[in-house]
Design an enzyme around this catalytic site. Structure first.
Site, PDB file in Angstrom:
ATOM      1  N   ALA A  38     -26.659   1.576  15.611  1.00 21.48           N
ATOM      2  CA  ALA A  38     -27.628   2.449  16.291  1.00 21.48           C
ATOM      3  C   ALA A  38     -28.960   2.449  15.547  1.00 21.48           C
ATOM      4  O   ALA A  38     -30.032   2.418  16.164  1.00 21.48           O
ATOM      5  CB  ALA A  38     -27.073   3.863  16.412  1.00 21.48           C
ATOM      6  N   ALA A  41     -30.730  -0.778  16.356  1.00 19.75           N
ATOM      7  CA  ALA A  41     -31.287  -0.717  17.709  1.00 19.75           C
ATOM      8  C   ALA A  41     -32.523   0.170  17.764  1.00 19.75           C
ATOM      9  O   ALA A  41     -33.549  -0.199  18.349  1.00 19.75           O
ATOM     10  CB  ALA A  41     -30.226  -0.204  18.689  1.00 19.75           C
ATOM     11  N   GLU A  42     -32.457   1.341  17.133  1.00 16.45           N
ATOM     12  CA  GLU A  42     -33.599   2.253  17.165  1.00 16.45           C
ATOM     13  C   GLU A  42     -34.800   1.673  16.417  1.00 16.45           C
ATOM     14  O   GLU A  42     -35.939   1.837  16.846  1.00 16.45           O
ATOM     15  CB  GLU A  42     -33.231   3.613  16.583  1.00 16.45           C
ATOM     16  N   THR A  43     -34.552   0.979  15.333  1.00 17.33           N
ATOM     17  CA  THR A  43     -35.641   0.349  14.588  1.00 17.33           C
ATOM     18  C   THR A  43     -36.377  -0.659  15.459  1.00 17.33           C
ATOM     19  O   THR A  43     -37.609  -0.637  15.548  1.00 17.33           O
ATOM     20  CB  THR A  43     -35.093  -0.335  13.318  1.00 17.33           C
TER      21      THR A  43
END
Length: 119
Positions: A38, A41-43
């Site tokens: 996660a 992905a957020e980065t």
């Protein structure tokens, strides 16, 4: 990024890719931690939104969801981030995370609200 050992390999508005090792990012059973996936992905999604904003807006994450399809067991995982929506006030990106064999291990979607940069 440094703690998770994320390395960017492509960096454009239309596509951002990065790798991350499974080793050092595992949970107690020795497989890739869902939180590390996660965070990867957020980065990528946040960086992609920032590129779209071109310094005129600042992305703020308002939604992140991720589906884990199979375990990441070893080696590197590769994340590919592509835009779904690039608007003035919001962006959405899909991030596909795959193992070294090319098998999809997770799919994420992030939505960012684009705030004006205050000088």
């Amino acid at each position: 990024m440094e703690k998770l050992e994320i390395v960017f390999t492509e960096f454009t508005v239309d596509r951002i890719t990065a790798t991350m090792p499974v080793a050092g990012n595992t949970q107690v059973y020795g497989i890739l931690h869902g939180g590390a996936s996660a965070a990867l992905a957020e980065t990528l999604g946040s960086m992609a939104a920032a590129l779209h904003g071109a310094g005129k807006t600042q992305p703020v994450g308002v939604d992140l969801n991720i589906t884990h399809h199979k375990a990441g067991r070893s080696g590197l995982v590769t994340a590919v981030c592509t835009p779904v929506h690039l608007g003035r006030r919001s962006t959405s990106h899909e991030i596909v995370i795959s193992n070294e064999d090319g098998a999809r291990i997770a799919t994420a979607r992030i939505t960012n609200m684009m705030l004006p940069v205050e000088n």
